[in-house]
Design an enzyme around this catalytic site. Structure first.
Site, PDB file in Angstrom:
ATOM      1  N   GLY A 295       0.485  -1.184   0.224  1.00  0.00           N
ATOM      2  CA  GLY A 295      -0.054   0.269   0.312  1.00  0.00           C
ATOM      3  C   GLY A 295       1.351   1.136  -0.352  1.00  0.00           C
ATOM      4  O   GLY A 295       0.317   1.706  -0.727  1.00  0.00           O
TER       5      GLY A 295
ATOM      6  N   GLU B  97       4.237   4.030   5.226  1.00  0.00           N
ATOM      7  CA  GLU B  97       2.742   3.482   5.978  1.00  0.00           C
ATOM      8  C   GLU B  97       2.051   4.339   5.280  1.00  0.00           C
ATOM      9  O   GLU B  97       1.787   5.155   4.517  1.00  0.00           O
ATOM     10  CB  GLU B  97       2.308   3.621   7.385  1.00  0.00           C
ATOM     11  CG  GLU B  97       2.267   2.264   7.646  1.00  0.00           C
ATOM     12  CD  GLU B  97       2.020   0.871   7.270  1.00  0.00           C
ATOM     13  OE1 GLU B  97       1.282   0.599   6.112  1.00  0.00           O
ATOM     14  OE2 GLU B  97       0.781   0.719   7.740  1.00  0.00           O
ATOM     15  N   ASP B  98       0.998   3.686   4.519  1.00  0.00           N
ATOM     16  CA  ASP B  98      -0.556   4.634   3.604  1.00  0.00           C
ATOM     17  C   ASP B  98      -0.942   4.905   4.662  1.00  0.00           C
ATOM     18  O   ASP B  98      -1.613   6.071   4.585  1.00  0.00           O
ATOM     19  CB  ASP B  98      -0.792   2.834   2.912  1.00  0.00           C
ATOM     20  CG  ASP B  98      -1.185   1.716   3.510  1.00  0.00           C
ATOM     21  OD1 ASP B  98      -1.051   1.551   4.230  1.00  0.00           O
ATOM     22  OD2 ASP B  98      -1.451   0.896   2.719  1.00  0.00           O
TER      23      ASP B  98
ATOM     24  N   ASP C  26      -4.156   2.948  11.193  1.00  0.00           N
ATOM     25  CA  ASP C  26      -5.469   2.099  11.596  1.00  0.00           C
ATOM     26  C   ASP C  26      -5.844   1.837  12.998  1.00  0.00           C
ATOM     27  O   ASP C  26      -5.704   2.716  14.230  1.00  0.00           O
ATOM     28  CB  ASP C  26      -6.723   1.154  10.559  1.00  0.00           C
ATOM     29  CG  ASP C  26      -7.908   0.708  10.772  1.00  0.00           C
ATOM     30  OD1 ASP C  26      -8.249   1.474  10.705  1.00  0.00           O
ATOM     31  OD2 ASP C  26      -8.232  -0.965  10.240  1.00  0.00           O
TER      32      ASP C  26
ATOM     33  N   LYS D 288      -6.276   7.441  10.666  1.00  0.00           N
ATOM     34  CA  LYS D 288      -7.123   7.070  11.618  1.00  0.00           C
ATOM     35  C   LYS D 288      -7.804   6.548  12.332  1.00  0.00           C
ATOM     36  O   LYS D 288      -7.264   6.313  13.498  1.00  0.00           O
ATOM     37  CB  LYS D 288      -8.088   5.690  10.482  1.00  0.00           C
ATOM     38  CG  LYS D 288      -8.974   6.266   9.128  1.00  0.00           C
ATOM     39  CD  LYS D 288      -9.793   4.833   9.470  1.00  0.00           C
ATOM     40  CE  LYS D 288      -9.849   4.154   7.540  1.00  0.00           C
ATOM     41  NZ  LYS D 288     -10.346   2.741   7.555  1.00  0.00           N
TER      42      LYS D 288
ATOM     43  N   PHE E 179     -14.169   3.283   4.996  1.00  0.00           N
ATOM     44  CA  PHE E 179     -12.313   2.239   4.476  1.00  0.00           C
ATOM     45  C   PHE E 179     -12.292   2.842   3.316  1.00  0.00           C
ATOM     46  O   PHE E 179     -13.337   3.230   2.102  1.00  0.00           O
ATOM     47  CB  PHE E 179     -13.893   0.917   4.343  1.00  0.00           C
ATOM     48  CG  PHE E 179     -12.961   0.059   3.901  1.00  0.00           C
ATOM     49  CD1 PHE E 179     -11.879  -0.778   4.397  1.00  0.00           C
ATOM     50  CD2 PHE E 179     -12.780  -0.077   2.354  1.00  0.00           C
ATOM     51  CE1 PHE E 179     -10.944  -1.029   3.968  1.00  0.00           C
ATOM     52  CE2 PHE E 179     -11.194  -1.089   1.499  1.00  0.00           C
ATOM     53  CZ  PHE E 179     -10.679  -1.412   2.691  1.00  0.00           C
ATOM     54  N   VAL E 180     -11.395   3.546   2.823  1.00  0.00           N
ATOM     55  CA  VAL E 180     -11.210   4.036   1.914  1.00  0.00           C
ATOM     56  C   VAL E 180     -10.020   3.171   0.990  1.00  0.00           C
ATOM     57  O   VAL E 180      -9.043   2.802   1.514  1.00  0.00           O
ATOM     58  CB  VAL E 180     -10.355   5.400   2.137  1.00  0.00           C
ATOM     59  CG1 VAL E 180     -11.228   6.358   2.773  1.00  0.00           C
ATOM     60  CG2 VAL E 180      -8.988   5.561   2.854  1.00  0.00           C
TER      61      VAL E 180
ATOM     62  N   ASP F  44      -5.971  -0.884  -1.609  1.00  0.00           N
ATOM     63  CA  ASP F  44      -6.269  -1.584  -1.672  1.00  0.00           C
ATOM     64  C   ASP F  44      -7.798  -1.849  -1.081  1.00  0.00           C
ATOM     65  O   ASP F  44      -7.891  -2.162   0.130  1.00  0.00           O
ATOM     66  CB  ASP F  44      -6.362  -2.871  -2.065  1.00  0.00           C
ATOM     67  CG  ASP F  44      -6.054  -3.595  -1.610  1.00  0.00           C
ATOM     68  OD1 ASP F  44      -5.639  -3.159   0.170  1.00  0.00           O
ATOM     69  OD2 ASP F  44      -5.866  -4.756  -1.433  1.00  0.00           O
TER      70      ASP F  44
ATOM     71  N   ARG G 156      -5.407  -0.041  -5.481  1.00  0.00           N
ATOM     72  CA  ARG G 156      -4.628   0.572  -6.075  1.00  0.00           C
ATOM     73  C   ARG G 156      -3.750   1.718  -6.561  1.00  0.00           C
ATOM     74  O   ARG G 156      -3.447   2.504  -5.935  1.00  0.00           O
ATOM     75  CB  ARG G 156      -3.462  -0.318  -5.160  1.00  0.00           C
ATOM     76  CG  ARG G 156      -3.397  -1.260  -4.732  1.00  0.00           C
ATOM     77  CD  ARG G 156      -2.781  -1.786  -4.577  1.00  0.00           C
ATOM     78  NE  ARG G 156      -2.841  -3.417  -3.315  1.00  0.00           N
ATOM     79  CZ  ARG G 156      -2.545  -3.872  -2.697  1.00  0.00           C
ATOM     80  NH1 ARG G 156      -2.336  -2.364  -1.228  1.00  0.00           N
ATOM     81  NH2 ARG G 156      -2.506  -4.373  -2.098  1.00  0.00           N
TER      82      ARG G 156
HETATM   83  P1  IMP Z   1      -3.312  -1.557  10.967  1.00  0.00           P
HETATM   84  O1  IMP Z   1      -2.227  -2.685  12.031  1.00  0.00           O
HETATM   85  O2  IMP Z   1      -5.114  -2.175  12.065  1.00  0.00           O
HETATM   86  O3  IMP Z   1      -2.558  -0.460  12.090  1.00  0.00           O
HETATM   87  O4  IMP Z   1      -4.021  -1.963   9.684  1.00  0.00           O
HETATM   88  C1  IMP Z   1      -2.737  -0.872   8.894  1.00  0.00           C
HETATM   89  C2  IMP Z   1      -3.107  -1.498   7.646  1.00  0.00           C
HETATM   90  O5  IMP Z   1      -4.493  -1.541   7.501  1.00  0.00           O
HETATM   91  C3  IMP Z   1      -3.163  -0.507   6.496  1.00  0.00           C
HETATM   92  O6  IMP Z   1      -1.859  -0.785   5.987  1.00  0.00           O
HETATM   93  C4  IMP Z   1      -3.812  -1.099   5.315  1.00  0.00           C
HETATM   94  O7  IMP Z   1      -3.222  -1.719   4.914  1.00  0.00           O
HETATM   95  C5  IMP Z   1      -5.202  -1.361   6.443  1.00  0.00           C
HETATM   96  N1  IMP Z   1      -6.552  -0.660   6.094  1.00  0.00           N
HETATM   97  C6  IMP Z   1      -7.037  -0.104   7.044  1.00  0.00           C
HETATM   98  N2  IMP Z   1      -7.246   0.608   6.841  1.00  0.00           N
HETATM   99  C7  IMP Z   1      -8.097   0.513   5.881  1.00  0.00           C
HETATM  100  C8  IMP Z   1      -8.602   1.325   5.201  1.00  0.00           C
HETATM  101  O8  IMP Z   1     -10.249   2.089   5.538  1.00  0.00           O
HETATM  102  N3  IMP Z   1      -8.466   1.382   3.456  1.00  0.00           N
HETATM  103  C9  IMP Z   1      -7.684   0.042   2.657  1.00  0.00           C
HETATM  104  N4  IMP Z   1      -7.088   0.025   3.851  1.00  0.00           N
HETATM  105  C10 IMP Z   1      -7.368  -0.548   5.120  1.00  0.00           C
END
Ligand code: IMP
Length: 179
Positions: free
Chosen positions: A45, A100-101, A104, A132, A153-154, A160, A166
């Site tokens: 991502g 990072e993209d 979350d 987020k 959800f983006v 993706d 992507r």
């Molecule tokens: P975390 O471990 O929950 O912070 O997850 C981060 C990963 O979840 C990101 O690198 C994304 O791959 C995925 N992710 C979280 N939110 C979104 C979203 O809104 N759209 C797409 N991928 C997401």
């Protein structure tokens, strides 16, 4: 706009403008350091954001990639991550910026930071295109944030849904009919 999207949240122009600002911030922060940082991008991502951001970092940086996935089975709180692709070189004693993209829950980042600490990184910072904050489950420090977004959800600019979208040059909210 792609027909599966409800709306565009962040335009390509806004992403480019913000990437320039972040690139300058990183340049200013590290310009007097003895060794420039290694940017470690988390696949897949963060690739478009990495490509945009590094154009505006005026330092002799290096880049490397890691691919991690959350380990199935456990509950959210016991979730561990598996390394699918590890770094190519040693990072012992080096300054690292994780790219990072989106942050979350924060769990991926928390686990990756621990892995990089164990590999002997001297300092670790994080730059993320999106944040987020409402979804955060663990505390992680993110030094450079492109945009804070609401709990939606983006997709696009690297993000993706089931490996699609992507390649969109902007970030948008996926219409409910498509996930
Ligand atoms: P975390 O471990 O929950 O912070 O997850 C981060 C990963 O979840 C990101 O690198 C994304 O791959 C995925 N992710 C979280 N939110 C979104 C979203 O809104 N759209 C797409 N991928 C997401």
């Amino acid at each position: 706009m792609h027909q599966h999207l409800e709306k565009v949240l962040i335009s390509e122009e806004e992403i480019v403008k913000r990437s320039k600002e972040l690139g300058k911030e990183i340049t200013d922060k590290y310009k007097d350091e003895k060794e420039p940082p290694i940017l470690i991008a988390l696949l897949k991502g963060s690739v478009p954001f990495l490509a945009e951001l590094i154009k505006y970092i005026e330092l002799d940086i290096e880049i490397d990639f890691m691919d991690v996935s959350s380990y199935g089975g456990g509950t959210e709180s016991t979730r561990d991550i598996r390394i699918l692709k590890d770094l190519d070189r040693s990072i012992k004693g080096r300054s690292i910026i994780i790219v990072e993209d989106i942050v979350d829950t924060g769990r991926t980042l928390q686990a990756v930071i621990k892995i990089l600490e164990n590999k002997g990184a001297s300092t670790i910072e994080v730059v993320s295109l999106l944040d987020k904050p409402e979804r955060r489950e663990v505390e992680v420090e993110v030094q450079y944030i492109g945009f804070e977004i609401p709990n939606e959800f983006v997709v696009g600019f690297g993000l993706d849904y089931a490996e699609k979208y992507r390649n969109l040059p902007y970030v948008g909210v996926l219409h409910r009919n498509y996930y």
